[in-house]
Design an enzyme around this catalytic site. Structure first.
Site, PDB file in Angstrom:
ATOM      1  N   GLU A   1      -0.949  44.437 -21.085  1.00 47.15           N
ATOM      2  CA  GLU A   1      -0.781  45.531 -22.039  1.00 47.15           C
ATOM      3  C   GLU A   1      -0.303  45.021 -23.399  1.00 47.15           C
ATOM      4  OE1 GLU A   1       0.195  49.285 -19.088  1.00 47.15           O
ATOM      5  OE2 GLU A   1       1.870  48.048 -19.740  1.00 47.15           O
TER       6      GLU A   1
ATOM      7  N   ASP B   1      11.737  43.830 -21.497  1.00 53.56           N
ATOM      8  CA  ASP B   1      10.640  44.728 -21.842  1.00 53.56           C
ATOM      9  C   ASP B   1      10.939  45.348 -23.203  1.00 53.56           C
ATOM     10  OD1 ASP B   1       8.377  46.709 -21.546  1.00 53.56           O
ATOM     11  OD2 ASP B   1       8.388  45.877 -19.525  1.00 53.56           O
TER      12      ASP B   1
ATOM     13  N   HIS C   1       5.168  43.897 -24.876  1.00 55.50           N
ATOM     14  CA  HIS C   1       6.367  44.417 -24.206  1.00 55.50           C
ATOM     15  C   HIS C   1       7.616  43.669 -24.676  1.00 55.50           C
ATOM     16  CE1 HIS C   1       4.637  47.339 -21.431  1.00 55.50           C
ATOM     17  NE2 HIS C   1       3.654  46.487 -21.183  1.00 55.50           N
TER      18      HIS C   1
END
Length: 504
Positions: free
Chosen positions: A298, A180, A234
């Site tokens: 995202e 991440d 990410h």
């Protein structure tokens, strides 16, 4: 006057069909196993799980009174179903597949006194089980838990223990979130700086040997380890290690030390695609299972919208604009996994944002699962309102910090419905199952992770395995099951955040 009905044993998750019988079967030092061909691994696991507390050798013998029978001709049990009959003189555990025997062994452990779960010798206990007849088949094939080790690294010894806890509850997938913005935990020989730089904050990184050992440990218990390597968003930890993979090659970034969504994403030039394929090839070498998760959620597109290279790529590929690069990227990387015989997984935010061939995990809204299923995707339901275990369990002031904006309590998890009754049958048939998510922004230690996981994972296991909605019955069985969790050392109260020690 007739005798009162015998109470049913408190098994979690609830078996499909359970009939109490008269009497008990007692294990002692003379108890032996009769092991059918193909069931040898189940016998090894049974010995391994019972030996620490009981000291029972359970040797193999042609006349053994505990029979592990494997018969592919058994109908109706599927891959993971099993039949268990315990009489006063013998125990018969049978299944069509090895996975079914492994599930039945976990039921047998729960039939024994809770002390059988101890990892140290227990003296003075009679190791007996109530006589019972059980036929058990899971409702869903995918019953999982995602553990984020990118935000806060967790030692591999804890991951092995977590697998053991999942297996006890017949959960069969550990989804390991390995990378991440805040950390990269998967070693990649071709790109050593990923862990040298990206693995520094909040912990460290695993070795290939550790991860391969975890996979083997899990497989012996019937648990698949599914790796997740985030892309194209990410990825700040990767860009800190290799800036040229981003959209501004001259920029130097550190591993992100904030929580939330970072706006730096991978570029879309050929070298980035080569990087992703190389990383995933090493991932597939380490994790031989059928599924590989590549994130996809995202992903801000602002960098692509101002990057000349990204704008050229969008134009060359005939895309509507830079926002469409997300689907293009996921299709390219997904095709690489498919060509290698794997199924790509991704988080869906709308039900329509991932290419064909992906199995999708709807997390923003359960309705997105229906949208995806109607488009032909297989679906693993993961709506945050009922499966995100980083949310507090209650509004008690003593609860540790968690994600703001809501509570996910035990009853909410128990009420998770992976395939709602109002879905058309064709869409419902696309649902593989469900899983819980434990993101670790607020979870620095193993004890904290266990406190947040249980007993909420008990509720998810009940939903995914049996699908029963008997809340009072579940509460009653959980009251007894909590003693098992106590024996295993799972914290009842929040751990001390600073030290990770249980405060109970």
């Amino acid at each position: 006057m007739s005798a009162p009905p015998r109470p049913a044993p408190a098994i979690v998750p609830r078996p499909h069909r359970l009939t109490p019988l008269s009497g008990r079967f007692t294990f002692d030092t003379g108890t032996a196993l009769r092991v059918a061909p193909g069931a040898e691994h189940a016998a090894v696991l049974l010995r391994e799980l019972l030996a620490p507390a009981t000291g029972l050798p359970l040797p193999t013998h042609p006349d053994g009174r505990v029979v592990l029978a494997l018969d592919p001709a058994l109908t109706g049990l599927g891959t993971e179903g099993y039949g268990l009959t315990a009489g006063p003189d013998a125990v018969l555990l049978r299944a069509a597949r090895l996975e079914g025997l492994l599930r039945g062994i976990q039921t047998l452990r729960q039939l024994l006194p809770p002390e059988a779960l101890s990892d140290t010798p227990v003296r003075g206990t009679t190791w007996s089980v109530p006589c019972v007849q059980i036929t058990d088949v899971p409702r869903f094939s995918w019953r999982g838990a995602m553990l984020d080790v990118a935000r806060h690294f967790q030692p591999v010894a804890f991951l092995r223990r977590y697998v053991d806890l999942l297996a006890l509850h017949k959960l069969n997938v550990l989804h390991l979130h390995l990378t991440d913005d805040q950390g990269w935990r998967m070693p990649v020989a071709a790109y050593p700086r990923l862990t040298e730089i990206g693995g520094l904050p909040h912990g460290g990184a695993y070795t290939r040997t550790e991860l391969a050992g975890l996979v083997a440990h899990a497989a012996a218990r019937g648990v698949a380890v599914v790796p997740e390597i985030e892309m194209p968003g990410h990825v700040r930890a990767a860009l800190a290690a290799y800036p040229h993979l981003g959209n501004d090659p001259g920029r130097r970034l550190g591993v992100w030390r904030q929580w939330g969504v970072c706006d730096t994403v991978l570029g879309v030039h050929d070298e980035v695609l080569d990087f992703c394929r190389t990383v995933l090839d090493e991932v597939m070498d380490t994790f031989p299972g059928s599924h590989v998760h590549i994130g996809g959620e995202e992903c801000p597109t602002a960098e692509w919208e101002r990057s000349p290279a990204a704008l050229r790529r969008a134009a060359d590929e005939g895309l509507d604009g830079p926002k469409a690069l997300h689907g293009w990227f996921m299709q390219r990387i997904g095709a690489h996994l498919t060509a290698a015989g794997r199924t790509p997984l991704g988080w869906t935010e709308t039900g329509e944002d991932l290419p064909a061939g992906f199995t999708v995990l709807p997390w923003r809204d359960a309705a997105h699962g229906l949208t995806a299923a109607r488009r032909g995707h297989d679906v693993i339901m993961a709506p945050y309102r009922s499966t995100y275990l980083d949310y507090p369990q209650s509004d008690d002031p003593g609860e540790p910090p968690g994600q703001p904006g809501g509570i996910v309590d035990l009853r909410t998890v128990h009420g998770t419905e992976p395939a709602p009754a109002d879905w058309e049958p064709e869409a419902a048939a696309r649902v593989l199952g469900t899983q819980a998510q434990l993101w670790t922004e607020y979870v620095p230690t193993p004890a904290h992770a266990e406190y947040l996981s249980f007993p909420r994972l008990c509720a998810l296991a009940e939903t995914a395995w049996s699908g029963r909605r008997d809340w009072p019955g579940f509460q009653e069985r959980l009251h007894h099951h909590r003693v098992r969790l106590d024996t295993l050392g799972v914290p009842r109260r929040p751990p001390t955040i600073a030290s990770g020690e249980d405060s109970s």
